[in-house]
Design a protein around this motif. Structure first.
Motif, mmCIF file in Angstrom:
data_model
loop_
_atom_site.group_PDB
_atom_site.id
_atom_site.type_symbol
_atom_site.label_atom_id
_atom_site.label_comp_id
_atom_site.label_asym_id
_atom_site.label_seq_id
_atom_site.Cartn_x
_atom_site.Cartn_y
_atom_site.Cartn_z
ATOM 1 N N VAL A 7 0.920 -1.157 -0.008
ATOM 2 C CA VAL A 7 -0.028 -0.085 -0.078
ATOM 3 C C VAL A 7 0.903 1.187 -0.091
ATOM 4 N N GLY A 8 0.596 2.208 -0.999
ATOM 5 C CA GLY A 8 1.325 3.556 -0.796
ATOM 6 C C GLY A 8 0.591 4.668 -0.193
ATOM 7 N N ILE A 9 1.048 5.024 0.872
ATOM 8 C CA ILE A 9 0.350 6.255 1.380
ATOM 9 C C ILE A 9 1.047 7.314 0.755
ATOM 10 N N LEU A 10 0.203 8.332 0.073
ATOM 11 C CA LEU A 10 0.691 9.206 -0.662
ATOM 12 C C LEU A 10 0.055 10.638 0.037
ATOM 13 N N PHE A 11 1.269 11.639 0.283
ATOM 14 C CA PHE A 11 0.731 12.829 0.774
ATOM 15 C C PHE A 11 1.547 13.898 0.441
ATOM 16 N N GLY A 12 1.163 15.078 0.974
ATOM 17 C CA GLY A 12 1.783 16.453 0.587
ATOM 18 C C GLY A 12 1.350 17.245 -0.167
ATOM 19 N N GLY A 13 1.658 17.419 -1.272
ATOM 20 C CA GLY A 13 1.028 18.024 -2.481
ATOM 21 C C GLY A 13 1.181 19.746 -2.563
ATOM 22 N N ARG A 14 0.823 20.131 -3.747
ATOM 23 C CA ARG A 14 1.036 21.478 -4.190
ATOM 24 C C ARG A 14 -0.183 22.360 -3.594
ATOM 25 N N SER A 15 -1.171 21.860 -2.799
ATOM 26 C CA SER A 15 -2.078 22.813 -2.483
ATOM 27 C C SER A 15 -2.050 23.552 -1.303
ATOM 28 N N GLY A 16 -2.770 24.410 -0.893
ATOM 29 C CA GLY A 16 -2.725 25.230 0.310
ATOM 30 C C GLY A 16 -3.033 24.373 1.660
ATOM 31 N N GLU A 17 -3.334 23.060 1.333
ATOM 32 C CA GLU A 17 -3.595 22.006 2.323
ATOM 33 C C GLU A 17 -2.608 21.235 2.784
ATOM 34 N N HIS A 18 -1.227 21.361 2.301
ATOM 35 C CA HIS A 18 -0.100 20.535 2.170
ATOM 36 C C HIS A 18 0.057 20.030 3.755
ATOM 37 N N GLU A 19 0.247 21.032 4.770
ATOM 38 C CA GLU A 19 0.351 20.778 5.986
ATOM 39 C C GLU A 19 -0.698 19.694 6.594
ATOM 40 N N VAL A 20 -1.958 20.153 6.575
ATOM 41 C CA VAL A 20 -3.042 19.208 6.837
ATOM 42 C C VAL A 20 -2.881 17.598 6.353
ATOM 43 N N SER A 21 -2.428 17.763 5.203
ATOM 44 C CA SER A 21 -2.297 16.443 4.599
ATOM 45 C C SER A 21 -0.940 15.731 5.381
#
Length: 399
Positions: A7-21
């Motif tokens: 299972v790959g757990i994918l997190f972070g991202g370029r959105s303004g909700e990066h920290e929430v992720s």
């Protein structure tokens, strides 16, 4: 011995909700059943680079590792490629300083360098919030790679993200929503006076101004008068090309109650008990959600039996109206009974990848409904595999 699913757990991202992720992913990684799954953390930096290994661990801790944009795989082994069976997907590179951007490469091959170096995964859990994470873009990438993934598909994710399209679907399904107006950023910047006239003709103060495509209450303001409306429109216009302006439920005399219901499942989805958020501020904005201890959750919400039944039924109806699957949190605004007028319930929005820390409302609602956090993660992975198997029954060619 049964082979563990990878299972790959994918997190972070370029959105303004990066920290929430990052917070959500850390909770999932801490609670997931390691006896059942082999877990692969995969991070996406704010610049859009996909990383794994030590770089992903650093990102999860809020210490992103800078990776040379021009480095090859041998020099930068933490850069990600993904594989399921014969499909290999190389995620797109972020735009470089000179304006160039890499293209996604999708290959199908039995062996070779790309296949040998790819992360082989059975399913991906995209613990991503906001733009590029729960708006259908990443889901399209997984569809191209033919990899099972947790949560709604392209349509469900994109309609659940776009508050304008979402409301159109709710209206078409005959579901109750607050009065609202949708305007384009270009309209607002070219003809602000005409826009204000249109808004004030359709709605009464107070109003809520929102970017159509964003989550976690980022860019949302409550406007009590024209001066605040102008500021709110400018703020929201910095986050999206579409702006949604809603009439405040309850008006200026009553405060709307904020009710939430968690949904779990695919075609035969179930609704959790209802919960209520009592914000520590005037409304449940980003600060009240993540930076303040003043907001108080009440689970189950103090509702009548009929009200509880209604919001749970409406939650399932909203889930189906947006063609969602896997999970969603459906938010309501309740206008309390006053005078001779009965309580009125309005659909506010649906969130297809809600906050997923162990103390977030979605897991807490299911815990109160008899599904603890670890089992909830397992159930979501099972639903992802179930949906992918069902997809295999569909013919994509005439042969």
């Amino acid at each position: 011995m049964t082979k563990k699913l990878r299972v790959g757990i994918l997190f972070g991202g370029r959105s303004g909700e990066h920290e929430v992720s990052l917070l959500s992913a850390a909770s999932v990684l801490n609670a997931i059943d390691r006896k059942r799954y082999e877990v692969v953390p995969i991070g996406i930096t704010k610049q859009g680079r996909w990383v794994t290994g030590q770089s992903a661990e650093q990102l999860l801790k809020g210490k992103p590792t800078e990776i040379d944009a021009d480095a090859d795989e041998a020099a930068a082994p933490d850069v990600v490629t993904l594989q399921r069976d014969g499909s290999v997907i190389v995620p797109p590179e972020p735009a470089s300083a000179n304006g160039g951007a890499g293209l996604m490469a999708l290959q199908v091959e039995a062996g070779g360098v790309a296949a040998a170096s790819a992360l082989k995964l059975d399913v991906i859990f995209p613990v991503l919030h906001g733009t590029f994470g729960e708006d259908g873009t990443i889901q399209g990438l997984f569809e191209l790679a033919d990899i099972a993934y947790v949560g709604s598909g392209v349509i469900g994710s994109s309609t659940g993200m776009d508050k304008d399209v979402m409301k159109r679907l709710f209206q078409a399904a005959g579901l109750p929503i607050p009065k609202h107006v949708t305007l384009l950023r270009s309209e607002w910047r070219k003809r602000p006076r005409a826009c204000v006239t249109k808004i004030e003709a359709a709605l009464k103060y107070p109003m809520f101004v929102k970017p159509a495509n964003l989550g976690s209450s980022v860019g949302i303001s409550k406007a009590h008068d024209r001066k605040e409306l102008l500021l709110a429109m400018d703020l929201a216009a910095g986050f999206d090309r579409k702006l949604v302006i809603e009439q405040g439920v309850g008006g200026s005399k009553r405060k709307a109650r904020e009710i939430e219901v968690a949904v779990l499942g695919n075609d035969a989805a179930l609704a959790s008990v209802a919960g209520e958020i009592v914000p520590g501020k005037e409304f449940y904005d980003y600060e009240a959600k993540y930076l303040s201890d003043g907001s108080v959750p009440k689970i189950p919400a103090p509702l009548s039996r009929e009200e509880s039944k209604t919001v749970r039924e409406l939650a399932i109806a909203a889930f189906r109206a947006c063609d969602c699957c896997g999970l969603a949190r459906v938010d309501f605004l309740l206008d309390p009974a006053h005078g001779k007028k009965p309580t009125r319930i309005y659909l506010n929005e649906i969130n297809t990848m809600p906050g997923f820390t162990s103390i977030s409302m979605y897991p807490k609602l299911w815990k109160a409904s008899g599904v603890p956090y670890k089992k909830l993660i397992t159930r979501l992975i099972d639903l992802a595999l179930e949906r992918h198997e069902e997809k295999m029954e569909t013919s994509f060619s005439r042969e």
